[in-house]
Design an enzyme around this catalytic site. Sequence first.
Site, PDB file in Angstrom:
ATOM      1  N   GLY A  74       0.801  -1.210   0.000  1.00 48.37           N
ATOM      2  CA  GLY A  74       0.000   0.000   0.000  1.00 48.37           C
ATOM      3  C   GLY A  74       0.836   1.263   0.000  1.00 48.37           C
ATOM      4  O   GLY A  74       1.931   1.332  -0.578  1.00 48.37           O
ATOM      5  N   SER A  75       0.334   2.276   0.682  1.00 46.30           N
ATOM      6  CA  SER A  75       0.900   3.625   0.590  1.00 46.30           C
ATOM      7  C   SER A  75       2.279   3.779   1.197  1.00 46.30           C
ATOM      8  O   SER A  75       2.887   4.853   1.084  1.00 46.30           O
ATOM      9  CB  SER A  75      -0.058   4.622   1.255  1.00 46.30           C
ATOM     10  OG  SER A  75      -1.310   4.612   0.601  1.00 46.30           O
ATOM     11  N   THR A  76       2.806   2.727   1.833  1.00 40.07           N
ATOM     12  CA  THR A  76       4.160   2.842   2.379  1.00 40.07           C
ATOM     13  C   THR A  76       5.199   3.053   1.284  1.00 40.07           C
ATOM     14  O   THR A  76       6.310   3.522   1.562  1.00 40.07           O
ATOM     15  CB  THR A  76       4.531   1.585   3.197  1.00 40.07           C
ATOM     16  OG1 THR A  76       4.391   0.429   2.370  1.00 40.07           O
ATOM     17  CG2 THR A  76       3.634   1.455   4.420  1.00 40.07           C
TER      18      THR A  76
END
Length: 670
Positions: free
Chosen positions: A362-364
């Site tokens: 995801g957004s990591t």
Amino acid sequence: MKKKKNGTTEKNGIPFRLNVLFFAVFILFSALILRLGFIQIVQGDEFEREQEQTSSEAVRIDAPRGLMYDRNGELVVDNELVLTLTYTNEQSVSDEERIRIATELSEIIEVDDDDIENIPERDLKDYWLVTHPDEALSLITQEDRDSVEEDEELYQIQLDRISDEQLQELDPQREIIAIWREMTSGYYDSPQRIKKGLAQEEAHRISERLDDLPGVDILRDANRNYLYEDAFPRFFGRIGSIPRESVDQYLAKGYDRSDEVGTSFLEQYYEEALRGQKGEVSNDSREESSGSRGHDLVLSVDMALQQEVETIIDNEVDSAAGSFINDKSAYVVMMEPDTGELLAVAGYSDQIGTIASSFEMGSTVKPATVLLGLETGVISEHTVVYDRTINLPSTPPISSVSALGPVNYLSALERSSNVYMAHIAMEMAGYQYGVSQTWNVAQYNKAYDTFRYYYEQFGLGVETGIDLPYETTGINGGNQSPGNLLYLSFGQFDTYTPMQLAQYTAAIANDGYRMKPQLVKQIREPNADKSELGAVRQQFEPTVLNKVDIDERYIHMAQQGMWRVVNGSRGTARSYFNNTDYVAAGKTGTAEITVRREGTDNYVDGNNQAFIGYAPYDDPEVAIAVIVPNVYVSGTSGIANRIARSSLDAYFDLKEERPDIEPAGEETSE
């Protein structure tokens, strides 16, 4: 003197017989002298060599393996002395004799239930053939013998024709079979371990009957004692018999076939250091050399922190037990950014998934996307994108958690804008949303390659270099479509391991230097006093794998964005890091996934929750990566964020509680 009738005198016959006897003795002694001379002169050297060889033969005694300590000198893997029952199988011994010995041993030792229950069918059939020779012959017809030339094929026919009923008849003998199987599983003339860890009574009874049990012996041995197995369950590794496919390799290094070696993880990776130097008992003098313990390992892991993190994971996951689509799981990796030393590697059930399982993170990954966008020039620090839903042909709508309005690189990280990242991907592929009618295939394929080129420099999608025998590199989804390129840009396409995620985080914290993750800091000489470490034999210095090919100024800009995630007024992690005694930077992540519910054909929508971060922000000491996979969409939110906060708290609390503790091999500067 007796006279004859004719008056002559008869001579006595005794002197003649004595002469014959003397002559015979002379011949015998001459033959003996000649034989002795032949042996002494002609065969003397050969016999002398044989005598020297026989007198110099010695029984080799296994030496204990090296110990393991944590970074603070705490003993974590020890040796426990035990007695082991062995059998040396000789080719000249009959099958009947081996079975007799196995039968006698079954009356003395207790065999593990698992060994009795899990005897392979092939071994049961082999035992049946040995114990039923007449019936075994009847399984082969004359037609079989005429049509088959190879003995191996006839043997296979026999095996195939043994019925289940015939095997069931062996059930009362399974304990004997389990012992016989171990006796015959090794190599001829090489001791094979039958049972490790004999009870004292078992050892006494066997010792009393050794004369009647040829090939059987008892030797001193050692079991590994993993003192922190609950907190560090798998990465210590295990020891066992040499794998068949590796026998030649180990023999070339001076091992015996019966030796035990490291078969997984640290025990395997550092086998050469951990193996001990064998002792010997001389046959002629019975003098004994005890050998020496293998070299000791000092791990980078802080076992106190490891235990704390394991407890934190267990508590958070258990409190959200109903949130998981399948088995509960979560992983945490904590690393020193500037050295690569691993401080804690933890998991809910075990830590293997940190290197063996991969997930959409995801957004990591967004800090890396911003960095490659800045470096390639498709965005600048002044670029502003209006965050609203993107609708593309043949692609699901792309949006952020809500319509964020105008965002730049800082607010895109702070508030986690998917649209901003998708804009970077479209610009790189030469596609202008609302203007371009079609995608240029060559350009979007090149964009895929560019993304992965920069991601890999941070360690995403490539081997991290960790000092373990193996690791997975995740799944590269390929260049499937333009739409998936956009999903790649915000972490919902390719998959990465928790270890890769931690290395990537540490590289950002370390101003773009990607460090090799290290589980072992030092190899040391063994010390007779286990409470004291021996002299350093090898020090593993920090290893820079690469410097990310991105302007360091841009890296500092991404660091500012990560600071705002944790400390900004609209940061997605702000509420989880209130009132800390340290200043952290980080990035939250949620990847939307579809998972098959185990045991069914049903697929369920869920998400992977993730968090990356480091602290203190101005001078990073610790980087962290957390992944909590396969959570229901309706499940508990923020699990990864809470685990990260509590784990960082534990790190700094322990540091404050132990101000005088310095890692092994390091001294406090004055």
